[in-house]
Design an enzyme around this catalytic site. Structure first.
Site, PDB file in Angstrom:
ATOM      1  CB  CYS A 113      -0.955  -0.021   1.188  1.00 18.44           C
ATOM      2  SG  CYS A 113      -1.897  -1.567   1.316  1.00 18.44           S
ATOM      3  CG  HIS A 248      -3.592   2.716   0.829  1.00 17.86           C
ATOM      4  ND1 HIS A 248      -3.874   2.024  -0.335  1.00 17.86           N
ATOM      5  CD2 HIS A 248      -3.870   1.873   1.860  1.00 17.86           C
ATOM      6  CE1 HIS A 248      -4.289   0.810  -0.011  1.00 17.86           C
ATOM      7  NE2 HIS A 248      -4.294   0.693   1.307  1.00 17.86           N
ATOM      8  CG  ASN A 278      -7.058  -1.666  -0.185  1.00 21.19           C
ATOM      9  OD1 ASN A 278      -6.144  -1.553  -0.977  1.00 21.19           O
ATOM     10  ND2 ASN A 278      -6.869  -1.688   1.125  1.00 21.19           N
TER      11      ASN A 278
END
Length: 321
Positions: A113, A248, A278
Site C-alpha cells: 500500500c 491510500h 482497495n
C-alpha cells in the site's frame, strides 16, 4: 526536477459486488458492507489473468491515451506482491511484451500500500542521477488470488487493478512536480498483514492472506499523522498549504478517521474506492487519475500523497501541478 506527466489504469472485467458477497455472507447485508467499507464493487482478475497481463494493459492504455511511444521509456519500475513467477522478474516480461527498448532498465520491487510512494521516490532518484529521462512506474496486484473464500474481512475490501505512470525529467502539459519525501518502516509489525505460505520458508502450501484489522488500524492512526507532519516540515509547508489530500484508499472507515484526526477539511479530502475497492499499490494513482478527470486537481495546486500498510511500511510526498 522530475514530473508526473501521465497516469492510466486498468480494471479487470470480472467484478464482485456487495450483492454477490451478501449471498456468501448472509449476515452482512449489502448496506452493511457499503457503510463499513465505502465499497460497492471490486474488480477481480480472471483465473488466467496475472500481474504481468494487467501491467501490460495499463501501460498500453497509458501509451494510447497520452500519445507515448514505448521507445520513449528507458526504465521500468514494477511494484507488485503477486508476481507471475519467483523469477524472472515480471518487469522483464512486461518490457518484452510492450516493446520497450532492450537498452532500458527494468526491475520489480515488493511493496504493498506504500508502493506507489516508494516508486515515485525511486523514479525521482533515477531522473535526478540522470540515469533515466522517462520512467514507467507500474503498480499491478492480484490480491484476490490470495484471499480465502470464507474470509469476509478481506474479500469485502480488496480488488485487483494495475496503474501506469510516466515520470519524466521534463514537464508536459498539466504535469506534477515531485517534491521531497518522508518514509518509514517497521518490520516488527510484519505479521499483521502477511501471506505466510508459498515462499521458501513455507513452500508447497497455498498462499493465503492474513490481516489483523485492529492492529493495522491502530498503526495507521499513529504513523500517518506523524509522517505528514514530518513531510510538511521537510518541504517548509503547513497543512493549510495543501489543496488536496489523496491517501491510500484502504477503506472509507479508516479514511474518515484519518481525516478527523489530522483535521483535513471535507473539500480537501479525495476518496475514490466505491467501484474498485482497495487495489493496494494502485489506489493512489487511480485516485489521482479520477481527481484530475473530475476537475478536483487544477494548475497551481499542492497535492499530498500518502501510502501506508503491509510491511509495515509508509510514505508520503507532495506534488505540485
Amino acid at each position: 526536477m522530475p514530473f508526473i506527466n501521465a497516469i492510466s489504469y486498468y480494471l479487470p472485467d470480472q467484478s464482485l459486488s456487495n450483492e454477490n458477497l451478501n449471498e456468501v455472507f448472509p449476515d452482512w447485508s449489502v448496506d452493511k458492507i457499503s457503510s463499513k467499507t465505502g465499497i460497492s464493487n471490486r474488480h477481480i482478475a480472471a483465473k488466467d489473468e496475472y500481474t504481468s497481463d494487467m501491467a501490460v494493459k495499463a501501460a498500453e492504455k497509458l501509451f494510447s491515451e497520452h500519445g507515448i511511444s514505448p521507445s520513449d521509456i528507458d526504465y521500468i519500475l514494477l511494484c507488485t506482491q503477486s508476481p507471475d513467477y519467483f523469477l524472472p522478474t515480471s518487469s522483464c516480461i512486461v518490457q518484452a511484451r510492450l516493446g520497450v527498448p532492450s537498452t532500458s532498465g527494468a526491475l520489480d520491487f515488493n511493496l504493498g500500500c506504500s508502493g506507489y510512494i516508494y516508486g515515485l521516490n525511486l523514479a525521482k532518484g533515477l531522473i535526478l542521477s540522470e540515469e533515466a529521462k522517462n520512467v514507467l512506474l507500474i503498480t499491478s496486484e492480484t490480491y484476490s488470488k490470495y484471499l480465502k473464500e470464507d474470509d469476509k474481512s478481506v474479500r469485502t475490501i480488496f480488488g485487483d487493478a494495475a496503474a501506469a505512470t510516466l515520470i519524466s525529467a521534463d514537464s508536459n502539459g498539466l504535469s506534477a512536480r515531485v517534491a521531497r519525501f518522508a518514509l518509514g518502516t517497521d518490520g516488527a509489525g510484519a505479521e499483521n498483514l502477511i501471506v505466510k505460505n508459498g515462499g521458501s520458508r513455507n513452500p508447497g502450501l497455498k498462499p493465503e492472506l492474513f490481516m489483523n484489522g485492529p492492529d493495522i488500524f491502530a498503526f495507521t492512526l499513529k504513523r500517518v499523522p506523524e509522517v505528514i507532519n514530518r513531510l510538511l516540515e521537510k518541504n517548509g509547508m503547513t497543512l493549510e498549504n495543501i489543496d488536496l489530500f489523496i491517501f491510500h484508499q484502504a477503506n472509507k472507515y479508516m479514511l474518515q478517521h484519518l481525516q478527523q484526526k489530522i483535521g483535513i477539511p471535507e473539500e480537501k479530502h479525495f476518496i475514490f474506492l466505491e467501484d474498485c475497492g482497495n487495489t493496494v499499490s494502485s489506489t493512489i494513482p487511480i485516485a489521482m487519475h479520477e481527481a484530475l478527470r473530475q476537475g478536483r486537481i487544477k494548475a497551481g495546486m499542492n497535492v499530498l500523497l500518502c501510502g501506508f500498510g503491509v510491511g509495515l511500511s509508509w510514505g508520503a510526498t507532495i506534488i505540485k501541478y
